[in-house]
Design an enzyme around this catalytic site. Structure first.
Site, PDB file in Angstrom:
ATOM      1  N   LEU A 149       0.841  -1.198   0.000  1.00 39.69           N
ATOM      2  CA  LEU A 149       0.000   0.000   0.000  1.00 39.69           C
ATOM      3  C   LEU A 149       0.872   1.242   0.000  1.00 39.69           C
ATOM      4  O   LEU A 149       1.833   1.335   0.773  1.00 39.69           O
ATOM      5  CB  LEU A 149      -0.902   0.013   1.244  1.00 39.69           C
ATOM      6  CG  LEU A 149      -1.683   1.311   1.508  1.00 39.69           C
ATOM      7  CD1 LEU A 149      -2.765   1.502   0.451  1.00 39.69           C
ATOM      8  CD2 LEU A 149      -2.306   1.313   2.903  1.00 39.69           C
ATOM      9  N   SER A 150       0.556   2.205  -0.855  1.00 35.42           N
ATOM     10  CA  SER A 150       1.174   3.529  -0.849  1.00 35.42           C
ATOM     11  C   SER A 150       2.694   3.438  -1.030  1.00 35.42           C
ATOM     12  O   SER A 150       3.163   2.942  -2.043  1.00 35.42           O
ATOM     13  CB  SER A 150       0.782   4.259   0.446  1.00 35.42           C
ATOM     14  OG  SER A 150       1.077   5.626   0.375  1.00 35.42           O
ATOM     15  N   SER A 151       3.483   3.893  -0.048  1.00 33.38           N
ATOM     16  CA  SER A 151       4.934   3.779  -0.186  1.00 33.38           C
ATOM     17  C   SER A 151       5.342   2.315  -0.312  1.00 33.38           C
ATOM     18  O   SER A 151       6.286   1.974  -1.029  1.00 33.38           O
ATOM     19  CB  SER A 151       5.647   4.419   1.010  1.00 33.38           C
ATOM     20  OG  SER A 151       5.433   3.685   2.207  1.00 33.38           O
ATOM     21  N   ALA A 153       3.553   0.061  -1.765  1.00 30.71           N
ATOM     22  CA  ALA A 153       3.217  -0.344  -3.123  1.00 30.71           C
ATOM     23  C   ALA A 153       4.328   0.025  -4.091  1.00 30.71           C
ATOM     24  O   ALA A 153       4.743  -0.780  -4.931  1.00 30.71           O
ATOM     25  CB  ALA A 153       1.907   0.301  -3.551  1.00 30.71           C
TER      26      ALA A 153
END
Length: 337
Positions: A149-151, A153
């Site tokens: 997720l996010s960073s 990802a």
């Protein structure tokens, strides 16, 4: 205990009954569950869920490594419904805490050398190889995947580009494109040539892109990381794999939640719009925790199915006597290619 004197029939029938009883006892002794705070593969803290089931394809269990986002403790993934996906698809789930965090506890995707031998890239490759190389875990090395997720990802995407020989697939949720800056995560969209960067990261391992697959997802209600990255990342990985977008979209439904899916040739790349999900990991109904959303489909379960259906590294060719004991007992079927 089974008393042989009480079992009628031939020695062969007796043998089958004894084997079935042993398998049943083994299953009861090794039921799925979490192990927390393990030190493994260069990480000091990893939560690992090992299911009782096996993957319906390949040989053994699959492995999914999930990377947390910024300011997100890994403990929150204990309530993200990862167990549902793990049990249904015979998939071990490992959630490591980054060792070399950047500001706000992020995976430092925008800093440092992008190399198989550097920092947490090295640790993630080490974690994957340590777990798949441990015969006691029963993990199929052709079914090793990474998501985040996010960073997490973006870091997962970079790692899968660095080591396409290790990772058969990736699941990238709300991630800024690889090689972008920290400011690009929460500001205007940064244009990135994902295909060129990913191919460059792989170097001499680039031939393994021929059998790698990618799922790219983003919450439809995400107002933190620009949603432009969803299409940029999906089309970028499609460029790496040299596949074309297929016409139309499909609405996926799970309970009362939906997602819009676009697919590229041969299911090599999927792009999801997770309806109703903000900047969070989409965990499905009753999922909870920091940056864990219960307002969308279970993305881990989607990944389990996507990887099962489209993995290009396992041998799906039927052979005489190839149905294993577990599949014979459970009635499992290997899906066609």
């Amino acid at each position: 205990m089974v008393n042989a004197m009480m079992i009628p029939g031939s020695p062969r029938a007796l043998c089958r009954l004894l084997v079935a009883a042993a398998l049943s006892a083994a299953a009861a002794a090794h039921a799925g569950g979490w192990q927390q705070n393990l030190a493994i593969g260069g990480f000091d803290k990893v939560h690992i869920y090992t299911p009782d089931s096996h993957s319906p394809i390949g040989d053994g269990k699959a492995l999914l490594i999930v990377l947390h986002g910024c300011v997100q403790p890994i403990d929150t993934y204990l309530t993200a419904n990862l167990e549902d996906a793990a049990e249904e698809f015979g998939m071990v789930v490992a959630v490591p805490e980054a060792m070399n965090k950047a500001g706000y506890g992020c995976w430092s995707y925008w800093q440092g050398t992008k190399s198989r031998s550097a920092g947490d890239y090295k640790n993630l490759i080490g974690l994957a190889n340590s777990m798949s190389g441990d015969s006691a875990r029963g993990i199929d090395p052709d079914q090793v995947y990474i998501a985040g997720l996010s960073s997490g990802a973006s870091f997962a995407n970079t790692t899968a580009c660095l080591a396409p020989d290790v990772f058969a697939g990736m699941g990238i949720s709300a991630g800024p494109s690889i090689g972008t800056s920290a400011s690009g995560a929460i500001g205007p969209c940064e244009t990135a040539d994902v295909a060129s960067r990913c191919s460059a990261y792989a170097g001499g391992h680039a031939s393994h892109f021929a059998t790698q697959i990618a799922s790219i997802a983003h919450g439809g209600a995400d107002n933190t990381v620009n949603r432009c990255y969803n299409e940029q990342n999906a089309s970028g990985m499609a460029g790496v794999y040299r596949v074309e977008l297929q016409p139309g979209t499909t609405t996926l439904t799970e309970g009362g939640y939906t997602a819009e899916e676009s697919l590229w040739e041969d299911g090599r790349v999927s792009m999801l719009r997770l309806n109703g999900v903000d900047h969070s990991w989409s965990g499905g109904e009753n999922a909870s925790g920091s940056y864990i959303s219960g307002a969308g489909i279970n993305y881990a379960r989607y990944l389990g199915q996507f990887f099962r259906d489209h993995n290009r590294r396992v041998d799906r060719s039927p052979t005489p006597g190839s149905v294993g004991v577990d599949n014979a007992i459970e009635g499992g079927q290997v899906p066609p290619r």
